[in-house]
Design an enzyme around this catalytic site. Structure first.
Site, short mmCIF file in Angstrom:
data_model
loop_
_atom_site.label_atom_id
_atom_site.label_comp_id
_atom_site.label_asym_id
_atom_site.label_seq_id
_atom_site.Cartn_x
_atom_site.Cartn_y
_atom_site.Cartn_z
N GLU A 320 5.30 -1.02 -2.46
CA GLU A 320 4.29 -1.27 -3.49
C GLU A 320 3.28 -0.12 -3.49
O GLU A 320 2.41 -0.04 -2.64
CB GLU A 320 3.62 -2.61 -3.24
CG GLU A 320 4.59 -3.78 -3.40
CD GLU A 320 3.98 -5.12 -3.00
OE1 GLU A 320 3.15 -5.65 -3.75
OE2 GLU A 320 4.32 -5.61 -1.91
N LYS A 323 -0.78 -0.50 -3.34
CA LYS A 323 -1.47 -1.24 -2.27
C LYS A 323 -2.47 -0.34 -1.58
O LYS A 323 -2.15 0.80 -1.24
CB LYS A 323 -0.46 -1.75 -1.24
CG LYS A 323 0.22 -3.02 -1.68
CD LYS A 323 0.55 -3.86 -0.48
CE LYS A 323 0.35 -5.31 -0.80
NZ LYS A 323 0.71 -6.17 0.32
N GLU A 329 1.25 0.17 4.59
CA GLU A 329 1.09 -0.96 3.68
C GLU A 329 1.90 -0.80 2.39
O GLU A 329 2.28 -1.77 1.76
CB GLU A 329 -0.40 -1.14 3.31
CG GLU A 329 -1.27 -1.60 4.47
CD GLU A 329 -0.97 -3.03 4.92
OE1 GLU A 329 -0.43 -3.81 4.13
OE2 GLU A 329 -1.27 -3.34 6.09
#
Ligand SMILES: *[C@@H]1O[C@H](CO)[C@@H](O)[C@H](O)[C@H]1NC(C)=O
Ligand SMILES: *[C@@H]1O[C@H](CO)[C@@H](O)[C@H](O)[C@H]1NC(C)=O
Ligand SMILES: *[C@@H]1O[C@H](CO)[C@@H](O)[C@H](O)[C@H]1NC(C)=O
Length: 381
Positions: A320, A323, A329
């Site tokens: 993602e 993020k 992350e």
């Protein structure tokens, strides 16, 4: 030219490689994923749903908000869908008419076409430290359950809420696992009582990645290691996940709830991280997730919960890109935005993984023939 006879010798080697790849990429068990969407490059939900259904062994999906487009995309796929209520909605859900409206808006229009099986009230609520959210968590779960019952859906759809391992004040040794004082009796006991009375699981988000050091990397990745002895039980733990699960089990048991099912709502390993972050990387991510799937589906259970399987949701389906936070992350994904695997983890259906393996075989064969060509050239000189 003696070298011209060498290619036939290489063919069985390449075929063996093909079989090894095929058996390594197929898995019997099913697995769940967390479908997070904090990204600007993801494929349309309909394409994602078709891909998961046709090309992977993933048969459960958890989404992080009740996004109608996502819920609808899984209609008629049979894939079990879990929907999360965002934390900020929790206080209002303790109001029955709001809860009824919520069910009417986000569940009833899509059920049963979409196989909605569970609603998670918030995520890691106790770790927010927000007294309003924490105080209204169990009432919101009870009220939402009453609303489900009013719509005759309470036997079809469960309610739970996932916790970080921060709810434990003690986790080593596993037999000494305890919930934080204050939360244990006032929040977790009623919560566990609600889960038992509604036949729903206790849910946790264990991440051995965030708990490991250089010394415990093998332990975190389910690789051979010396393990850790629990002096109370004389049990030697050889992987961190078992130790984490058993610490949670001990905490539940000390409140009288050792009989509840435990579901792993999130766990995973990043394929990229800051250079300072121990263990981040593709090979380790592949190893963790592969070993995880084998372990939770094996029926071995843990030392304190023998012979169980654990319903498990890998974090995450996609990398993602939007993020915030450190590099890792944004790199927990099993797949890139074009649906190509971030690494080989054995999650593709056999036909698909055979195709992948065949491609790898072709590459290997191409590599072999070019080495032979180089060899011939070298010998010719
Ligand atoms: C997969 O299932 C087949 C047939 O049920 C079984 O023979 C095989 O041992 C299983 N493989 C794994 C890795 O569990
Ligand atoms: C409860 O929810 C309903 C419907 O959203 C709303 O009209 C009402 O004001 C709420 N009651 C309270 C006490 O917040
Ligand atoms: C777990 O399974 C093994 C092998 O089938 C059996 O011997 C053992 O008694 C089981 N343990 C429990 C607690 O059910």
């Amino acid at each position: 030219m003696a070298a011209s006879s060498s290619p036939p010798h290489h063919v069985p080697t390449a075929l063996t490689l093909l079989f090894i790849l095929v058996s390594a990429t197929t898995t019997n068990g099913s697995i769940g994923v967390n479908y997070g969407t904090v990204a600007d490059d993801l494929p349309p939900p309909g394409e994602v749903a078709r891909f998961l259904l046709q090309s992977t062994v993933i048969n459960r999906v958890r989404i992080f908000d009740p996004n109608p487009e996502l819920i609808q995309a899984f209609a008629h796929t049979g894939i079990q869908i879990t929907v999360t209520v965002p934390n900020d909605q929790i206080p209002r859900l303790a109001n029955l008419s709001f809860a009824q409206q919520w069910i009417k808006s986000y569940i009833q229009p899509y059920f049963p076409a979409t196989n909605l099986v569970r609603i998670l009230v918030g995520n890691e609520v106790l770790s927010t430290g927000n007294r309003l959210l924490i105080g209204t968590l169990v009432p919101a779960m009870q009220t939402l359950h009453a609303a489900l019952a009013g719509a005759s859906l309470d036997r079809r759809i469960q309610i739970s809420t996932p916790h970080s391992l921060g709810i434990l004040s003690a986790s080593t040794p596993p037999s000494a696992g305890k919930f934080h004082g204050g939360y244990d009796v006032h929040i977790l006991k009623p919560l566990l009582g609600f889960l038992r009375s509604t036949n729903s699981p206790f849910m946790i988000n264990p991440y051995p990645f965030f708990g490991c050091s250089e010394e415990t990397l093998d332990y975190a990745l389910f690789r051979p290691n010396l393990g850790f002895l629990d002096p109370n039980t004389r049990i030697r733990y050889t992987n961190m996940l078992d130790a984490q699960l058993d610490a949670v089990f001990s905490a539940m048991k000390s409140l009288g709830f050792g009989d509840l099912e435990i579901v792993i709502a999130e766990t995973g390993w990043p394929s990229k991280g800051e250079p300072s972050q121990i263990g981040a990387g593709q090979e380790n991510a592949a190893q963790y997730n592969r070993n995880l799937m084998r372990h939770v589906n094996s029926g071995d259970g843990t030392p304190l919960m023998p012979n169980r399987t654990f319903e498990t949701y890998i974090f995450s389906l996609f990398n993602e890109d939007l993020k915030p936070g450190p590099t890792c992350e944004r790199n927990f994904g099993l797949f890139g935005p074009d649906l190509t695997p971030a690494y080989d983890v054995g999650i593709l259906r056999p036909t698909v993984s055979t195709a992948v393996a065949a491609r790898q075989y072709c590459n290997a064969a191409a590599l072999l023939s070019s080495s032979v060509a180089i060899l011939l050239l070298t010998m010719g000189n």
